[in-house]
Design an enzyme around this catalytic site. Structure first.
Site, short mmCIF file in Angstrom:
data_model
loop_
_atom_site.label_atom_id
_atom_site.label_comp_id
_atom_site.label_asym_id
_atom_site.label_seq_id
_atom_site.Cartn_x
_atom_site.Cartn_y
_atom_site.Cartn_z
N PRO A 175 0.80 -1.21 0.00
CA PRO A 175 0.00 0.00 0.00
C PRO A 175 0.83 1.25 0.00
CG PRO A 175 0.13 -0.95 2.17
CD PRO A 175 1.19 -1.55 1.35
N GLU A 176 0.34 2.20 -0.73
CA GLU A 176 0.88 3.55 -0.71
C GLU A 176 -0.20 4.44 -0.12
OE1 GLU A 176 2.63 4.53 -4.52
OE2 GLU A 176 2.80 2.42 -5.04
N ARG A 224 4.30 -11.45 3.58
CA ARG A 224 5.76 -11.33 3.49
C ARG A 224 6.43 -10.94 4.80
NH1 ARG A 224 7.42 -8.43 -2.04
NH2 ARG A 224 9.45 -9.11 -1.32
#
Length: 274
Positions: free
Chosen positions: A2-3, A117
């Site tokens: 996400p940005e 991750r």
DNA sequence: CACGAGACCTGTTCGC
DNA sequence: TGCGAACAGGTCTCGT
């Protein structure tokens, strides 16, 4: 994942609720569980559980790519990094293998931090500035001006794209929105920052804001298995469009590595005098 | 100060 | 079909 636009979308959803998701503001944390130790940056797991239990969620906000839960006395900060997501689910539903941390809330709700991750991080601190202190300005804040951006740009001699990704320079841009904003601004990603004129800096700020606002309006981008709900990916100008025609001039989009990141641009529209 | 390489991680997709 | 390589929305640390 996400940005800024994705984090903003998630933050709004948790703060305001929706047809399918309850609003979390006002609820009290009743317990906490950590499934992957390194997810919790600070404090220790034991102190985290002890300290967060009993605190009420007073507000939920975003700063850069951080989600801030303002609690009774502390602030909980969550950074989703590459693959994190926050899910509100029934406290009785099974813990998924990719859940790294969970908060148990009122009404048998559970806020789960899902992160394949394991890059995501969580902090519980008294003073959020300890974590946020080095962040640069918010690009969407109205009092951040083109003059200020220009000043900051020319005070460095760095390639434009890695500088835009530097969170201490500007907070919230990531690989997608940097590529998109540079294309809209007609600037080559490797342009040296101190070569920008004032009008170019002005155009860059305007482009960054346009792209971020469109991203937010479309609830962010949903590219692969991580994060669903947004549809900005259908409106990318250059990102992951290698070989496809530039939306402005039709020239095939190039992909190069800049600062180890895949970078997409139009060699004609973004020649930058190179 | 600026930059590249490597680390941290797992899941998906690509290419042969 | 199978299998290893490449790749992924982020950031930190270290060496040059």
């Amino acid at each position: 994942m996400p940005e800024l636009p994705e984090v903003e979308t998630i933050t709004r959803l948790l703060r305001q609720g929706s047809d399918t998701a309850p609003r979390l503001v006002g609820l009290v944390v009743r317990d906490a569980q950590v499934f992957w130790e390194r997810t919790l940056e600070t404090p220790s797991i034991g102190e985290f559980r002890r300290r967060i239990t009993g605190q009420r969620i007073r507000d939920i906000r975003r700063r850069g790519k951080f989600i801030l839960f303002e609690l009774t006395t502390d602030t909980l900060l969550i950074h989703l990094r590459m693959s994190g997501d926050l899910l509100v689910e029934a406290a009785s539903s099974p813990i998924q293998p990719l859940h790294r941390l969970a908060l148990y809330l009122d009404y048998d709700l559970r806020l789960a931090f899902n992160d394949p991750r394991k890059f995501g991080r969580v902090w519980l601190v008294t003073d959020a500035e300890i974590v946020l202190g080095s962040l640069g300005p918010e690009p969407l804040e109205p009092d951040f001006t083109a003059g200020e951006l220009h000043q900051r740009l020319v005070s460095h001699r760095r390639q434009l794209k890695p500088l835009l990704l530097d969170q201490s320079f500007l907070a919230g841009l990531g690989n997608i929105y940097a590529d998109e904003a540079l294309h809209l601004a007609h600037l080559h990603p490797q342009t040296l920052s101190d070569s920008l004129s004032y009008p170019q800096s002005e155009r860059l700020l305007q482009s960054i804001r346009t792209i971020l606002q469109e991203g937010i309006r479309r609830n962010g981008a949903s590219i692969d298995w991580v994060y669903r709900g947004g549809d900005f990916q259908n409106y990318f100008r250059v990102y992951q469009r290698t070989g496809e025609p530039c939306p402005e001039c039709g020239t095939p989009i190039h992909r190069i590595l800049v600062g180890q990141r895949g970078t997409h641009y139009c060699p004609i529209c973004q020649d930058g005098g190179r």
